[in-house]
Design an enzyme around this catalytic site. Structure first.
Site, mmCIF file in Angstrom:
data_model
loop_
_atom_site.group_PDB
_atom_site.id
_atom_site.type_symbol
_atom_site.label_atom_id
_atom_site.label_comp_id
_atom_site.label_asym_id
_atom_site.label_seq_id
_atom_site.Cartn_x
_atom_site.Cartn_y
_atom_site.Cartn_z
ATOM 1 N N GLY A 10 0.821 -1.209 0.000
ATOM 2 C CA GLY A 10 0.000 0.000 0.000
ATOM 3 C C GLY A 10 0.851 1.252 0.000
ATOM 4 O O GLY A 10 0.488 2.274 0.592
ATOM 5 N N GLY A 11 1.977 1.194 -0.682
ATOM 6 C CA GLY A 11 2.959 2.269 -0.645
ATOM 7 C C GLY A 11 2.577 3.541 -1.372
ATOM 8 O O GLY A 11 3.306 4.530 -1.283
ATOM 9 N N GLY A 13 -0.577 4.827 -0.880
ATOM 10 C CA GLY A 13 -1.729 5.339 -0.148
ATOM 11 C C GLY A 13 -1.403 6.531 0.731
ATOM 12 O O GLY A 13 -0.266 7.010 0.784
ATOM 13 N N TYR A 14 -2.404 6.981 1.457
ATOM 14 C CA TYR A 14 -2.295 8.196 2.276
ATOM 15 C C TYR A 14 -1.177 8.091 3.306
ATOM 16 O O TYR A 14 -0.359 9.004 3.443
ATOM 17 C CB TYR A 14 -3.639 8.444 2.967
ATOM 18 N N LEU A 15 -1.130 6.983 4.027
ATOM 19 C CA LEU A 15 -0.034 6.771 4.977
ATOM 20 C C LEU A 15 1.109 6.002 4.335
ATOM 21 O O LEU A 15 2.282 6.238 4.648
ATOM 22 C CB LEU A 15 -0.536 6.011 6.210
ATOM 23 N N ARG A 35 1.120 -3.637 -7.274
ATOM 24 C CA ARG A 35 0.023 -4.540 -7.590
ATOM 25 C C ARG A 35 -0.571 -4.223 -8.965
ATOM 26 O O ARG A 35 -0.801 -3.056 -9.285
ATOM 27 C CB ARG A 35 -1.071 -4.432 -6.519
ATOM 28 N N LYS A 44 -0.689 7.162 -9.249
ATOM 29 C CA LYS A 44 0.002 6.146 -8.454
ATOM 30 C C LYS A 44 1.227 5.603 -9.188
ATOM 31 O O LYS A 44 2.262 5.345 -8.571
ATOM 32 C CB LYS A 44 -0.963 5.013 -8.099
ATOM 33 N N LYS A 139 -9.486 -5.790 12.722
ATOM 34 C CA LYS A 139 -8.075 -5.676 13.100
ATOM 35 C C LYS A 139 -7.705 -6.733 14.133
ATOM 36 O O LYS A 139 -6.582 -7.258 14.121
ATOM 37 C CB LYS A 139 -7.781 -4.270 13.629
ATOM 38 N N HIS A 271 -16.396 6.384 15.014
ATOM 39 C CA HIS A 271 -15.067 6.654 15.572
ATOM 40 C C HIS A 271 -15.004 8.067 16.150
ATOM 41 O O HIS A 271 -14.399 8.288 17.206
ATOM 42 C CB HIS A 271 -13.998 6.470 14.497
#
Length: 312
Positions: A10-11, A13-15, A35, A44, A139, A271
């Site tokens: 997920g490199g 993405g946002y984080l 991917r 991306k 999680k 949340h």
């Protein structure tokens, strides 16, 4: 501490992109899972190429191809997952179960950081509001799989992302601070913990080969960033030299408004309820050996006031 070979899932993405930058900045040999699902998303693709030019390695792999995951994992010592857990985007937490199996099959990983980076699910399983509790439940499913497989891990609890919370003065659906009025949740005095996403990435990478963080949950709770909503608003008012009009939203009215929304938004607002009305993030004690700013005092973290200055 020595340098590691790090694979980031997920490199882009946002984080995830921040984790890549932090890994490179700290001198680790950094791999990014590329991917095929990225398709023709030019932004991306360009980001991946940019990281490659900075020294990162691109590794082809897919959750639809188990062997490709295993081969990617075999290249590294550390695996970090930044798969999205946000329902209003793409919610893929349980996809990590395939990654757990790949890490187990490869047998060489010395540390795995799954996609956590929010509130600690183990602390709030009994009190989290539905339907937001689904994120914590999933999680925990991933955690149990990791621990059952005997995979060395670190869970990073980063509390509130500054971009989502501070930018909107802790109001849901707002990411830029108002100069006129603000909605205060309840009495506005429940304290939460706000962190610059770049700092979150820096601290997360710091943990990957630190024996003190092995098989532990690490909390990013720097003292200057533990504030109530009213304190956040006061900080903003001081910066702009103007007092905002304050409109109070009771818990009852908040809950009534949530019922009118689509499921994904209900999850997100759950949340916000737990953070702003329950004060869940500051409802338990954290030891110095569990807190990132104490473990890594050399990191100059961004205070709430420093973060808000970008919006002035």
């Amino acid at each position: 501490m020595g340098k590691s070979k790090v694979l980031i899932i997920g490199g882009t993405g946002y984080l995830g992109r921040r984790l890549v930058k932090a890994s490179l900045a700290q001198g680790h040999e950094t791999y990014i899972l590329h991917r095929p699902e990225i398709g023709v998303d030019i932004d991306k693709v360009e980001m991946l190429i940019s990281f490659k030019m900075q020294g990162a390695h691109l590794v082809s792999g897919s959750f639809k191809d188990f062997n490709s995951l295993v081969e990617a994992v075999k290249l590294v010592d550390v695996v970090i997952s930044a798969i999205s857990g946000v329902h209003i985007r793409s919610h893929q937490i349980l996809l990590q179960l395939k990654l757990v199996e790949a890490i187990k099959e490869a047998g060489n990983v010395k540390r795995f950081l799954p996609s956590e980076f929010g509130m600690d699910p183990a602390k709030f399983m009994d009190t989290a509001m539905e339907p937001g509790k689904v994120t914590l439940d999933e999680k925990m499913v991933v955690r149990k799989a990791i621990e059952k497989a005997g995979i060395p891990f670190t869970y990073v609890s980063a509390n509130c992302f500054a971009g989502y919370f501070l930018g909107g003065l802790c109001q849901f659906g707002k990411i830029l601070p108002s100069r006129d009025f603000v909605i205060i949740h309840g009495d506005g005095n429940k304290k939460a913990i706000y962190n610059n996403e770049d700092d979150i990435a820096t601290y997360a990478i710091k943990t990957i080969n630190d024996p003190r963080t092995l098989n532990k949950t690490i909390y990013i709770s720097p003292p200057k960033n533990i504030l109530s909503q009213r304190e956040v608003v006061q900080t903003w008012e001081k910066l702009i030299g103007k007092e905002l009009q304050k409109i109070t939203l009771s818990k009852e009215d908040f809950l009534a408004s949530v019922k009118e929304l689509e499921y994904a938004q209900q999850v997100g607002l759950s949340h916000y309820h737990d953070v702003n009305y329950q004060g869940c993030l500051t409802s338990f004690e954290i030891g110095d050996e569990e807190e990132a700013s104490k473990l890594y005092p050399e990191v100059k973290y961004t205070s709430v006031e420093e973060y808000l200055k970008r919006y002035v």
